[in-house]
Design an enzyme around this catalytic site. Structure first.
Site, mmCIF file in Angstrom:
data_model
loop_
_atom_site.group_PDB
_atom_site.id
_atom_site.type_symbol
_atom_site.label_atom_id
_atom_site.label_comp_id
_atom_site.label_asym_id
_atom_site.label_seq_id
_atom_site.Cartn_x
_atom_site.Cartn_y
_atom_site.Cartn_z
ATOM 1 N N CYS B 203 63.687 151.973 247.377
ATOM 2 C CA CYS B 203 63.938 150.875 246.434
ATOM 3 C C CYS B 203 62.922 149.761 246.686
ATOM 4 O O CYS B 203 62.368 149.168 245.755
ATOM 5 C CB CYS B 203 65.336 150.307 246.620
ATOM 6 N N CYS B 248 67.000 155.663 239.018
ATOM 7 C CA CYS B 248 65.861 155.321 239.879
ATOM 8 C C CYS B 248 65.582 156.438 240.883
ATOM 9 O O CYS B 248 64.430 156.834 241.082
ATOM 10 C CB CYS B 248 66.155 154.032 240.661
#
Lengths: 109, 287, 140
Positions: B203, B248
């Site tokens: 991330c 993601c």
């Protein structure tokens, strides 16, 4: 798609005679364009709102022909002249024959 | 913002290919006043636990979007998610399940939920586990209403989390990260900085190291969750936090965490804590 | 999208102002839509119509557009790069305060958006804007 279709409109409650007001309308509708395919590769049939009208006391303000290129949850903003007190009537016509309608009263004075 | 250097061998290559050469744009300077009434905090001093890694400020994803996208969120009427809020308001009053109750039977007005969203996810007092809002909702439905649990990413649940979150708009995100929440927060933090997938991206690689840069045509934000569930133009619908995590991680070509899993909930807590001080914007509008 | 040539190109009444030409099949569809609206009449580039579009559309699913043409009877919008170029036709009634409207449209990719107004005197004016449509990086 006749269930759960709810139009929303924003119309001022009052206006002066002859005043120009801004009207906004929004309605939840997928506007299935007919271009998409499902997970098996079969085309998803077109189903859109194909027409929108706004009338005031029986007179036309706006008449829109919608094509599949109008986005999901069709949104319109436009201006109307308010000559007198009365009622705006908003109508959306679905490909499947459903008609969605809502009205808003406005007071002049 | 100073130039960010890419870290890691193969990930650098992957990221370098994906990022437009030199294309960088700062988040804009703009003020979000919702419905002309509620002033939203879209920039706040970064919480201490970040130790400066996001710079001096935490910034809402709203400020990274184009003018037209930001405009749609300013007014509830313009925001297509308001249609979902209306649907949820009807569900709030609808009796469901063996106990003959609606949400309103116990909670009365949905306004009583103000303050709930800013604290999510949080430790459930009975079980001691970390729960997302979706889990609290289903707990009520199953155990108190005698109704069926809602699926995480289907409309009824998404609409309801949007409605319950919306009454906290303007309130700053404020999650508990110490005490019983501490082990979950640590787990979430570790996940945040772990590289996943074929592309070996964490991330942090995008949202900490490269916010402000473009990855292909997307203007990378800090990856905050203060606006979730978010109305995305991409899907013309609401997207939940866990669903976004899946998106993601799938894009790093890794196996994503299941919605509602302990990993996803721990990550949700950590990511929420990175945005403390930002106003809840849900349902926000993004690309 | 099959770009044939850039720059102004006199293909027909509808195309003189386009900078991004659609592929041959789409070109015919655009010409047909224009002909259906104008009945084959001349369309002039004019100051009488304003088409407002973003320079960059963050997502092609929802692109805000506005059209305004004082004194117009109706305005047609076309997305010349879409599989079907028709977007909508706005017809203004006696109680329309201004011959203007805003909506949100779908654009399949970077393309020229065309607005043609039919004026009260039967003439037609046109505006053309290029809209860049970004397809996201990872956010997809």
């Amino acid at each position: 798609m006749a269930e759960d279709v709810k139009p929303r409109v924003r119309v001022p409650k009052t206006a002066a005679a002859g005043e120009t007001i801004v009207i906004k309308t929004l309605i939840n509708h997928v506007m299935e364009s007919g271009q998409r395919k499902d997970s098996s590769g079969n085309p998803i049939p077109r189903q859109i709102i194909n027409r929108f009208t706004c009338e005031f006391n029986g007179q036309m303000v706006l008449d829109v022909t919608l094509e599949p290129a109008i986005s999901t949850n069709p949104y319109f903003e436009f201006e109307a002249v308010v000559p007198e007190s009365g009622e705006f009537k908003f109508t959306w016509y679905d490909d499947d024959g459903s008609v969605y309608e809502t009205t808003e009263a406005i007071t002049v004075g | 913002m100073t130039t960010k250097t890419l870290k890691g061998g193969m990930a650098s290559a992957a990221l370098a290919l994906a990022l437009c050469g030199g294309a960088s744009a700062e988040p804009v300077d703009d003020t979000l006043i919702l419905n002309g009434e509620i002033e939203m905090i879209t920039r706040a001093p970064a919480p201490e636990h970040l130790e400066g890694r996001l710079g001096p400020d935490v910034i809402s994803g709203w400020l990274y979007r184009e003018d037209e996208t930001r405009d749609v969120q300013r007014d509830d009427f313009e925001n297509p998610a308001s249609l979902m809020l209306e649907a949820a308001a009807v569900a709030w009053d609808t009796v469901e399940g063996s106990e003959g109750k609606a949400c309103a039977s116990c909670h009365e007005s949905v306004d009583s939920m103000a303050g709930v969203r800013p604290a999510m996810p949080k430790i459930n007092a009975t079980t001691g586990e970390l729960w997302s809002m979706e889990q609290y909702i289903n707990d009520c439905r199953v155990n108190r209403m005698g109704a069926e649990a809602w699926e995480w990413d289907k409309d009824p649940m998404k609409n309801m989390t949007a409605l319950i979150s919306s009454v906290s708009r303007g309130m700053p995100v404020n999650v508990q990260i110490d005490g019983p929440a501490a082990p979950y927060w640590e787990q979430g933090k570790e996940i945040y900085y772990t590289r996943y997938g074929q592309l070996e991206l964490s991330c942090a690689n995008c949202h900490e190291d490269n916010n402000g840069n473009h990855i292909r045509a997307d203007h990378l934000s800090q990856g905050q969750t203060n606006g979730f569930p978010v109305y995305r133009f991409n899907t013309s619908g609401l997207v939940s936090i866990h669903n976004r995590f899946r998106g993601c991680i799938r894009d790093t070509r890794a196996e994503p965490f299941a919605v509602g899993s302990p990993e996803a909930t721990a990550l949700e807590l950590y990511v929420a804590s990175r945005g403390m001080g930002l106003s809840v914007e849900s349902p926000s509008v993004r690309q | 999208m099959n770009l044939t040539r850039r720059g102004t190109f006199a293909l027909g009444a509808g195309f003189a102002a386009l900078t991004l030409l659609p592929a041959t099949g789409a070109r015919a569809a655009v010409e047909d839509s224009i002909a259906a609206f104008t009945g084959g009449a001349e369309v002039a580039d004019g100051a009488g119509i304003t088409l407002t579009t973003p320079e960059i559309a963050e997502n092609g699913n929802t692109v805000p557009v506005s059209v305004a043409a004082p004194g117009a009877v109706s305005i047609m919008i076309l997305a010349t790069g879409n599989p079907n170029p028709d977007v909508g036709i706005f017809t203004f009634g006696p109680l329309a305060a201004s011959q203007a409207a805003s909506t949100r449209i779908r654009l399949a990719g970077t393309q020229d958006v065309v607005a043609i107004a039919k004026m009260a005197d039967g003439s037609f004016v046109r505006a053309v804007n290029t809209v860049k449509v970004t397809i996201g990086g990872c956010g997809g």
